[in-house]
Design a protein around this motif. Structure first.
Motif, PDB file in Angstrom:
ATOM      1  N   SER A  35       0.811  -1.211   0.000  1.00 46.63           N
ATOM      2  CA  SER A  35       0.000   0.000   0.000  1.00 46.63           C
ATOM      3  C   SER A  35       0.847   1.264   0.000  1.00 46.63           C
ATOM      4  O   SER A  35       1.844   1.368   0.715  1.00 46.63           O
ATOM      5  N   THR A  36       0.442   2.208  -0.805  1.00 44.26           N
ATOM      6  CA  THR A  36       0.949   3.569  -0.736  1.00 44.26           C
ATOM      7  C   THR A  36      -0.253   4.483  -0.581  1.00 44.26           C
ATOM      8  O   THR A  36      -1.337   4.181  -1.065  1.00 44.26           O
ATOM      9  N   ILE A  37      -0.055   5.591   0.110  1.00 50.53           N
ATOM     10  CA  ILE A  37      -1.155   6.546   0.258  1.00 50.53           C
ATOM     11  C   ILE A  37      -0.701   7.898  -0.277  1.00 50.53           C
ATOM     12  O   ILE A  37       0.483   8.232  -0.259  1.00 50.53           O
ATOM     13  N   ASP A  38      -1.667   8.658  -0.747  1.00 52.39           N
ATOM     14  CA  ASP A  38      -1.423  10.029  -1.148  1.00 52.39           C
ATOM     15  C   ASP A  38      -1.635  10.901   0.081  1.00 52.39           C
ATOM     16  O   ASP A  38      -2.675  10.831   0.722  1.00 52.39           O
ATOM     17  N   ALA A  39      -0.635  11.701   0.415  1.00 51.80           N
ATOM     18  CA  ALA A  39      -0.705  12.575   1.585  1.00 51.80           C
ATOM     19  C   ALA A  39      -0.807  14.018   1.101  1.00 51.80           C
ATOM     20  O   ALA A  39       0.133  14.791   1.198  1.00 51.80           O
ATOM     21  N   ALA A  50      -0.392  20.212  -3.091  1.00 47.24           N
ATOM     22  CA  ALA A  50       0.445  19.123  -3.601  1.00 47.24           C
ATOM     23  C   ALA A  50      -0.080  17.816  -3.030  1.00 47.24           C
ATOM     24  O   ALA A  50      -0.771  17.792  -2.025  1.00 47.24           O
ATOM     25  N   THR A  51       0.278  16.729  -3.691  1.00 55.37           N
ATOM     26  CA  THR A  51      -0.142  15.402  -3.230  1.00 55.37           C
ATOM     27  C   THR A  51       1.038  14.433  -3.308  1.00 55.37           C
ATOM     28  O   THR A  51       1.116  13.608  -4.207  1.00 55.37           O
ATOM     29  N   LEU A  86       7.189  18.850   2.869  1.00 56.11           N
ATOM     30  CA  LEU A  86       6.126  19.798   2.547  1.00 56.11           C
ATOM     31  C   LEU A  86       6.688  21.031   1.833  1.00 56.11           C
ATOM     32  O   LEU A  86       6.249  21.392   0.763  1.00 56.11           O
ATOM     33  N   GLU A  87       7.639  21.724   2.460  1.00 57.48           N
ATOM     34  CA  GLU A  87       8.314  22.890   1.875  1.00 57.48           C
ATOM     35  C   GLU A  87       7.349  23.914   1.299  1.00 57.48           C
ATOM     36  O   GLU A  87       7.367  24.228   0.115  1.00 57.48           O
ATOM     37  N   ASP A  88       6.468  24.454   2.161  1.00 64.97           N
ATOM     38  CA  ASP A  88       5.481  25.433   1.724  1.00 64.97           C
ATOM     39  C   ASP A  88       5.181  26.389   2.874  1.00 64.97           C
ATOM     40  O   ASP A  88       5.487  26.102   4.023  1.00 64.97           O
ATOM     41  N   ASP A  89       4.595  27.542   2.570  1.00 65.20           N
ATOM     42  CA  ASP A  89       4.263  28.555   3.568  1.00 65.20           C
ATOM     43  C   ASP A  89       2.770  28.819   3.584  1.00 65.20           C
ATOM     44  O   ASP A  89       2.132  28.822   2.533  1.00 65.20           O
ATOM     45  N   TYR A  95      -4.801  18.320   5.763  1.00 65.43           N
ATOM     46  CA  TYR A  95      -4.278  17.132   5.080  1.00 65.43           C
ATOM     47  C   TYR A  95      -5.411  16.290   4.525  1.00 65.43           C
ATOM     48  O   TYR A  95      -6.501  16.261   5.075  1.00 65.43           O
ATOM     49  N   ASN A  96      -5.110  15.602   3.450  1.00 67.76           N
ATOM     50  CA  ASN A  96      -6.051  14.668   2.839  1.00 67.76           C
ATOM     51  C   ASN A  96      -5.276  13.381   2.551  1.00 67.76           C
ATOM     52  O   ASN A  96      -4.395  13.366   1.706  1.00 67.76           O
ATOM     53  N   PHE A  97      -5.592  12.318   3.287  1.00 70.12           N
ATOM     54  CA  PHE A  97      -4.940  11.022   3.102  1.00 70.12           C
ATOM     55  C   PHE A  97      -5.856  10.146   2.270  1.00 70.12           C
ATOM     56  O   PHE A  97      -7.031   9.998   2.588  1.00 70.12           O
TER      57      PHE A  97
END
Length: 121
Positions: A35-39, A50-51, A86-89, A95-97
């Motif tokens: 399994s991999t999830i989109d975070a 971003a996802t 993440l690297e964002d401001d 979050y959406n998993f």
């Protein structure tokens, strides 16, 4: 079967006026065979910025088994820790998993955000 997903509330980490520099998201969950999830994440009440993808496969490092805390046994299964850049401001983050493989589930026990408080603009 349907896709599995979970969306969190908006977080301001106690200072809604400050712009935060988000660095990393730490995930703690059950390991899975394939399994991999989109975070995904969104900033300041916008749609997803971003996802990135996080793997829950146990063979890819960060595997924990069973631990003892005081008199209780904790774990008992394979647990993984994952780090997502993440690297964002922004002032707020959500979050959406999601797992887009139909009929496949995932189990996250928790998550933590690494960030630095910036200026009040």
């Amino acid at each position: 079967a349907i896709n599995a997903y979970f969306t969190t509330k908006w977080y301001d980490f106690g200072s809604p006026a400050r712009v935060k520099q988000y660095a990393e998201l730490y995930l703690f969950g059950d390991s899975d065979v394939a399994s991999t999830i989109d975070a995904g994440y969104a900033l300041d009440f916008q749609s997803n910025t971003a996802t990135p993808t996080a793997s829950l496969i146990a063979s890819e490092g960060s595997l924990w088994g069973t631990g003892v805390w005081d008199t209780a046994v904790w774990g008992g299964g394979d647990v993984v820790f994952r780090r997502v850049k993440l690297e964002d401001d922004g002032r707020y983050i959500r979050y959406n998993f999601a797992d887009d493989d139909r009929g496949q589930t995932f189990r996250l026990h928790g998550f933590a955000t690494v960030y630095w408080n910036g200026d009040i603009l």
